[in-house]
Design an enzyme around this catalytic site. Structure first.
Site, short mmCIF file in Angstrom:
data_model
loop_
_atom_site.label_atom_id
_atom_site.label_comp_id
_atom_site.label_asym_id
_atom_site.label_seq_id
_atom_site.Cartn_x
_atom_site.Cartn_y
_atom_site.Cartn_z
CD GLU A 18 -4.57 -12.70 16.36
OE1 GLU A 18 -4.42 -11.98 15.35
OE2 GLU A 18 -5.26 -12.38 17.32
CB THR A 20 -5.88 -16.71 9.53
OG1 THR A 20 -6.29 -15.46 10.12
CG2 THR A 20 -6.21 -17.84 10.47
CG ASP A 21 -2.35 -11.69 8.44
OD1 ASP A 21 -1.65 -12.64 8.88
OD2 ASP A 21 -2.05 -10.49 8.61
CB SER A 108 -2.03 -2.98 15.07
OG SER A 108 -1.44 -3.01 13.82
CB SER A 109 1.62 1.15 17.72
OG SER A 109 2.60 0.16 17.91
CG ASP A 155 -1.80 -5.69 12.20
OD1 ASP A 155 -2.65 -6.50 12.59
OD2 ASP A 155 -0.57 -5.87 12.37
C1 GLA Z 1 0.55 -9.33 13.66
C2 GLA Z 1 0.72 -9.07 12.18
C3 GLA Z 1 -0.54 -9.44 11.40
C4 GLA Z 1 -1.04 -10.83 11.77
C5 GLA Z 1 -1.07 -11.03 13.28
C6 GLA Z 1 -1.39 -12.43 13.67
O1 GLA Z 1 -0.38 -8.46 14.23
O2 GLA Z 1 1.03 -7.72 11.98
O3 GLA Z 1 -0.30 -9.32 10.03
O4 GLA Z 1 -0.28 -11.82 11.14
O5 GLA Z 1 0.16 -10.67 13.88
O6 GLA Z 1 -2.71 -12.72 13.35
#
Ligand code: GLA
Length: 344
Positions: A18, A20-21, A108-109, A155
Site C-alpha cells: 500500500e 508503494t505504487d 476502487s470504484s 487500481d
Molecule cells: C489508492 C490509489 C492507489 C494507491 C492506493 C494506496 O487506492 O488509487 O493508486 O496509491 O491508494 O496503495
C-alpha cells in the site's frame, strides 16, 4: 466497427503493498467480482449523453471540448478528453453506467469507472483497441487531471490485468505484471466496510504523496524504491516514518509472494498485520473507524487484518479461518478476471 458495446471493469482488493505504487515500488492486488458496467451506443451527433443509472443523474456535452465539472461527470468528461488526446477518433455515444461497488469503500470504484468508460468508448470508435498498459496510464491521467486525485497506477492495473484465482505482483518501476496463484487452503478473504467514506481528493492522500516526493528530494533519490531504512534515519519526523513504511512494505510484498507460493497462510496473516501497523503508525492513514473494523476482525479470530487502498476510511481486509463466519457487514472477496468488453 461496432455500434454498441458493453464493458465491465472490476474493482480491486490489494492483498499487500500500500502506498508503494507512486513510489515505484511493489504491490500484490487482485481484481474482484464487483465492478462497473458501461453500455455504449453510437449517436449520429458528435455528443456524449451519459446516464448514471444508480444515481438517477445524467450529463451531456459535445465531443469537441468537454468542460471541467466535479463528481462522476468528471470521469466521463476526462475519459472522453484523454482518449481524444491519444488520437482515438471517438464517435458520439449514449452511455449507461451501472455499478455494484460501494463508492468510497476503498475497493476502487473510481478505477473501475474509468476503465469501463474507456473500454466501451474505444470499442465503438473507429480505431484499434489501445494497449492495456497505455490504457491504465490514460485512466490514471483522468483521475489525476480531471478528478483531482493524485493516485498511482495500482487500481487501474489491477482492474485491467486481473486473472481468476490469482493476485498480480506489480513492479511499478518496470511495469512488469506477474500473476501469482492465490490459494488459501480453506481460508477466506473478506472486505469489511469501516463505515467511513473516503475521498482521495479530500483526504490526506495527496499530502502523503507530496511527503514522499519531499523525502526523495532530501535524500537525492528519483524514487523511494531506492531508499533504505538507514536513509530514513537521516530524516526528520514524519518523513522518516513515511520512508520506513515504503521500504518495509516493498519487502512485505516479496515475502507475501513467497508465502503464497509456499502455501504459508500463517505467514500471510502476519504480513497483513505488519502492513497495517506500518500504515497506522508510520504512514498515518488509519482512522478510529478503521481501527474498530480491524480490531473486530482480529477479536473474532481473523489471522490478519489491515486497511486497504489509500486509507482515511474505506474498507479493511481480513484473512479468516474456515470456521469463522463472515461478519454481517463484510463481503467475501475472491480473485476474478480483469476488465472485458463485448460488442454487439
Ligand atoms: C489508492 C490509489 C492507489 C494507491 C492506493 C494506496 O487506492 O488509487 O493508486 O496509491 O491508494 O496503495
Amino acid at each position: 466497427m461496432a455500434d454498441q458495446a458493453t464493458a465491465f471493469a472490476p474493482g480491486r482488493v490489494n492483498l499487500i503493498g500500500e502506498h508503494t505504487d507512486y513510489n515505484d515500488g511493489l504491490a500484490l492486488p487482485f481484481a474482484i467480482a464487483d465492478g462497473v458496467t458501461v453500455n455504449a451506443r453510437t449517436l449520429t451527433e458528435p455528443r456524449i449523453e451519459a446516464r448514471a443509472l444508480d444515481l438517477g443523474e445524467s450529463d451531456g456535452f459535445t465531443l469537441e471540448r468537454p468542460e471541467r465539472v466535479s463528481g462522476w461527470r468528471a470521469f466521463v468528461r476526462g475519459a472522453v478528453a484523454e482518449l481524444q488526446r491519444m488520437g482515438v477518433p471517438l464517435r458520439g455515444a449514449a452511455l449507461e453506467i451501472t455499478g455494484e461497488i460501494h463508492r468510497g469503500a476503498g475497493l476502487s470504484s473510481s478505477a473501475a469507472l474509468e476503465v469501463a468508460l474507456c473500454l466501451a468508448l474505444t470499442a465503438i470508435a473507429d480505431a484499434a483497441s489501445l494497449d492495456r498498459m497505455d490504457l491504465a496510464q490514460l485512466c490514471s491521467r483522468v483521475e489525476n487531471e480531471w478528478v483531482g486525485a493524485r493516485t498511482g497506477l495500482l487500481d487501474q492495473l489491477a482492474s485491467l490485468y486481473g486473472v481468476a484465482d490469482h493476485a498480480v505482483r506489480i513492479d511499478f518501476r518496470s511495469l512488469d505484471v506477474q500473476p501469482v496463484p492465490l490459494e488459501l487452503a480453506g481460508f477466506r478473504l473478506v472486505a469489511l466496510d469501516s463505515g467511513e467514506r473516503h475521498s482521495h481528493t479530500r483526504s490526506g492522500y495527496n499530502e502523503r504523496r507530496a511527503e514522499c516526493a519531499r523525502a526523495c528530494e532530501l535524500l537525492g533519490l528519483d524514487s523511494l524504491r531506492d531508499a533504505t531504512l538507514e536513509m530514513a534515519d537521516s530524516l526528520k519526523t514524519p518523513l522518516d516514518n513515511r520512508v520506513r513504511h515504503v521500504v518495509s512494505e516493498n519487502e512485505r510484498v516479496e515475502l507475501a509472494v513467497r508465502a503464497l507460493i509456499g502455501s504459508d497462510v500463517a505467514m500471510l496473516g502476519e504480513l497483513l498485520n505488519a502492513s497495517h501497523v506500518s500504515l497506522r503508525d508510520c504512514f498515518e492513514v488509519s482512522t478510529a473507524a478503521v481501527e474498530r473494523a480491524v480490531d473486530s476482525l482480529l477479536r473474532n479470530g481473523a489471522l490478519g487484518a489491515r486497511v486497504v487502498g489509500g486509507g482515511f476510511g474505506g474498507s479493511v481486509l481480513g484473512l479468516l479461518p474456515a470456521h469463522m463466519a463472515v461478519p454481517d457487514d463484510a463481503i467475501e472477496v475472491r480473485p476474478g478476471p480483469g476488465a472485458r468488453v463485448s460488442s454487439g
